[in-house]
Design a protein around this motif. Structure first.
Motif, PDB file in Angstrom:
ATOM      1  N   LEU A  52       0.831  -1.206   0.000  1.00 54.57           N
ATOM      2  CA  LEU A  52       0.000   0.000   0.000  1.00 54.57           C
ATOM      3  C   LEU A  52       0.867   1.258   0.000  1.00 54.57           C
ATOM      4  CD1 LEU A  52      -2.801  -1.041   2.526  1.00 54.57           C
ATOM      5  CD2 LEU A  52      -2.960  -0.901   0.037  1.00 54.57           C
ATOM      6  N   ILE A  53       1.968   1.214   0.737  1.00 53.03           N
ATOM      7  CA  ILE A  53       2.888   2.356   0.774  1.00 53.03           C
ATOM      8  C   ILE A  53       3.485   2.595  -0.609  1.00 53.03           C
ATOM      9  CG2 ILE A  53       5.121   3.123   1.674  1.00 53.03           C
ATOM     10  CD1 ILE A  53       4.299   1.736   4.333  1.00 53.03           C
ATOM     11  N   LYS A  54       3.842   1.523  -1.297  1.00 52.71           N
ATOM     12  CA  LYS A  54       4.463   1.661  -2.623  1.00 52.71           C
ATOM     13  C   LYS A  54       3.475   2.148  -3.673  1.00 52.71           C
ATOM     14  CE  LYS A  54       7.780  -1.936  -1.599  1.00 52.71           C
ATOM     15  NZ  LYS A  54       8.074  -3.348  -1.714  1.00 52.71           N
ATOM     16  N   VAL A  55       2.204   1.871  -3.477  1.00 56.16           N
ATOM     17  CA  VAL A  55       1.196   2.260  -4.451  1.00 56.16           C
ATOM     18  C   VAL A  55       0.880   3.759  -4.379  1.00 56.16           C
ATOM     19  CG1 VAL A  55      -1.284   2.002  -4.950  1.00 56.16           C
ATOM     20  CG2 VAL A  55       0.153  -0.017  -4.703  1.00 56.16           C
ATOM     21  N   CYS A  56       0.989   4.346  -3.206  1.00 58.79           N
ATOM     22  CA  CYS A  56       0.596   5.755  -3.034  1.00 58.79           C
ATOM     23  C   CYS A  56       1.349   6.733  -3.935  1.00 58.79           C
ATOM     24  CB  CYS A  56       0.712   6.160  -1.569  1.00 58.79           C
ATOM     25  SG  CYS A  56      -0.644   5.510  -0.594  1.00 58.79           S
TER      26      CYS A  56
ATOM     27  N   VAL B 182      -1.965  18.449  -5.961  1.00 59.03           N
ATOM     28  CA  VAL B 182      -2.566  17.922  -4.740  1.00 59.03           C
ATOM     29  C   VAL B 182      -2.441  16.401  -4.678  1.00 59.03           C
ATOM     30  CG1 VAL B 182      -4.755  17.628  -3.506  1.00 59.03           C
ATOM     31  CG2 VAL B 182      -4.103  19.860  -4.370  1.00 59.03           C
ATOM     32  N   SER B 183      -2.709  15.721  -5.765  1.00 63.07           N
ATOM     33  CA  SER B 183      -2.613  14.259  -5.733  1.00 63.07           C
ATOM     34  C   SER B 183      -1.163  13.801  -5.568  1.00 63.07           C
ATOM     35  CB  SER B 183      -3.234  13.646  -6.985  1.00 63.07           C
ATOM     36  OG  SER B 183      -2.563  14.089  -8.138  1.00 63.07           O
ATOM     37  N   THR B 184      -0.232  14.500  -6.180  1.00 70.93           N
ATOM     38  CA  THR B 184       1.180  14.157  -6.009  1.00 70.93           C
ATOM     39  C   THR B 184       1.607  14.361  -4.565  1.00 70.93           C
ATOM     40  OG1 THR B 184       1.628  14.826  -8.278  1.00 70.93           O
ATOM     41  CG2 THR B 184       3.514  14.625  -6.819  1.00 70.93           C
ATOM     42  N   LEU B 185       1.231  15.489  -4.005  1.00 72.60           N
ATOM     43  CA  LEU B 185       1.564  15.778  -2.621  1.00 72.60           C
ATOM     44  C   LEU B 185       0.974  14.729  -1.683  1.00 72.60           C
ATOM     45  CD1 LEU B 185       2.706  17.730  -0.441  1.00 72.60           C
ATOM     46  CD2 LEU B 185       0.454  18.818  -0.471  1.00 72.60           C
ATOM     47  N   ALA B 186      -0.293  14.408  -1.881  1.00 69.05           N
ATOM     48  CA  ALA B 186      -0.949  13.430  -1.011  1.00 69.05           C
ATOM     49  C   ALA B 186      -0.283  12.059  -1.116  1.00 69.05           C
ATOM     50  CB  ALA B 186      -2.434  13.324  -1.369  1.00 69.05           C
ATOM     51  N   GLY B 187       0.006  11.625  -2.326  1.00 64.26           N
ATOM     52  CA  GLY B 187       0.668  10.330  -2.502  1.00 64.26           C
ATOM     53  C   GLY B 187       2.018  10.274  -1.816  1.00 64.26           C
ATOM     54  N   MET B 188       2.785  11.344  -1.927  1.00 58.91           N
ATOM     55  CA  MET B 188       4.115  11.371  -1.307  1.00 58.91           C
ATOM     56  C   MET B 188       4.024  11.451   0.217  1.00 58.91           C
ATOM     57  SD  MET B 188       6.116  10.950  -3.769  1.00 58.91           S
ATOM     58  CE  MET B 188       7.709  11.323  -3.094  1.00 58.91           C
ATOM     59  N   VAL B 189       3.124  12.267   0.739  1.00 59.85           N
ATOM     60  CA  VAL B 189       2.993  12.399   2.191  1.00 59.85           C
ATOM     61  C   VAL B 189       2.541  11.080   2.812  1.00 59.85           C
ATOM     62  CG1 VAL B 189       1.626  13.504   4.021  1.00 59.85           C
ATOM     63  CG2 VAL B 189       2.657  14.882   2.224  1.00 59.85           C
ATOM     64  N   VAL B 190       1.548  10.448   2.216  1.00 63.27           N
ATOM     65  CA  VAL B 190       1.063   9.174   2.744  1.00 63.27           C
ATOM     66  C   VAL B 190       2.185   8.130   2.693  1.00 63.27           C
ATOM     67  CG1 VAL B 190      -0.528   7.252   2.304  1.00 63.27           C
ATOM     68  CG2 VAL B 190      -1.358   9.599   2.248  1.00 63.27           C
TER      69      VAL B 190
END
Length: 181
Positions: free
Chosen positions: A95-99, A138-146
């Motif tokens: 799940l971490i790798k998918v974000c 926003v989606s890039t930021l969210a994926g990286m933060v998660v």
């Protein structure tokens, strides 16, 4: 509680609208990842000590602990406990790798919207491109933060579980040493 919902729900709805459907998927994955991480931590600190105590009671109740059969019993118990300690860590890692990949997908979708707005208006009007750029960032930021926060939490919890797993065999062989003394 209702005041908290009144304050956060509109903000979350605006954020989801700003980031698009990919952001919603990233948030679902983040929620799932955190549920699994908290389950692992609860197991490690609340349930595992009780299971370990039951296993040690079972081991101490054996009449002898040095035969081949006792060694097989010890391996079975430590193997079972060790596998329970490592449960779901590979799913959490996936799940971490998918974000970040989903964040990248959101970037591509957002940039396609920017190019579509450019094609539709025929100019470089910033207002027409703003929605696509916001989805991209926003989606890039969210994926990286998660992914970053999840990676830290996963690493710490998996390292703790591995340390406990390594000590299992020693916990059961210490009873043999006492028997021989």
């Amino acid at each position: 509680m209702s005041l908290l919902l009144e304050r956060w729900l509109p903000w979350l709805a605006d954020l989801l609208q700003l980031g698009g459907p990919v952001l919603g998927l990233i948030l679902v994955i983040a929620f799932t990842m955190w549920v699994l991480l908290f389950e692992r931590l609860f197991y490690l600190f609340a349930e595992f000590p009780r299971e370990l105590e039951r296993a040690e009671r079972h081991w101490r109740s054996r009449r002898e602990r040095t035969s081949w059969f006792a060694a097989q019993d010890r391996k079975a118990v430590t193997g079972y406990l060790g596998s329970r300690l490592g449960k779901n860590f590979s799913l959490i890692a996936t799940l971490i790798k998918v974000c970040p990949l989903l964040g990248l997908l959101g970037t591509v979708i957002g940039m396609l919207e920017v190019f579509d707005a450019l094609a539709a208006t025929g100019s470089n009007n910033p207002r027409s491109m703003a929605a696509g750029v916001s989805k991209a960032t926003v989606s890039t930021l969210a994926g990286m933060v998660v992914a970053i926060v999840g990676l830290l939490a996963h690493s710490l919890s998996e390292r703790r579980a591995a340390a406990v797993r390594q000590g299992l065999e020693a916990r059961f062989t210490q009873f043999e040493d006492r028997d021989h003394a």
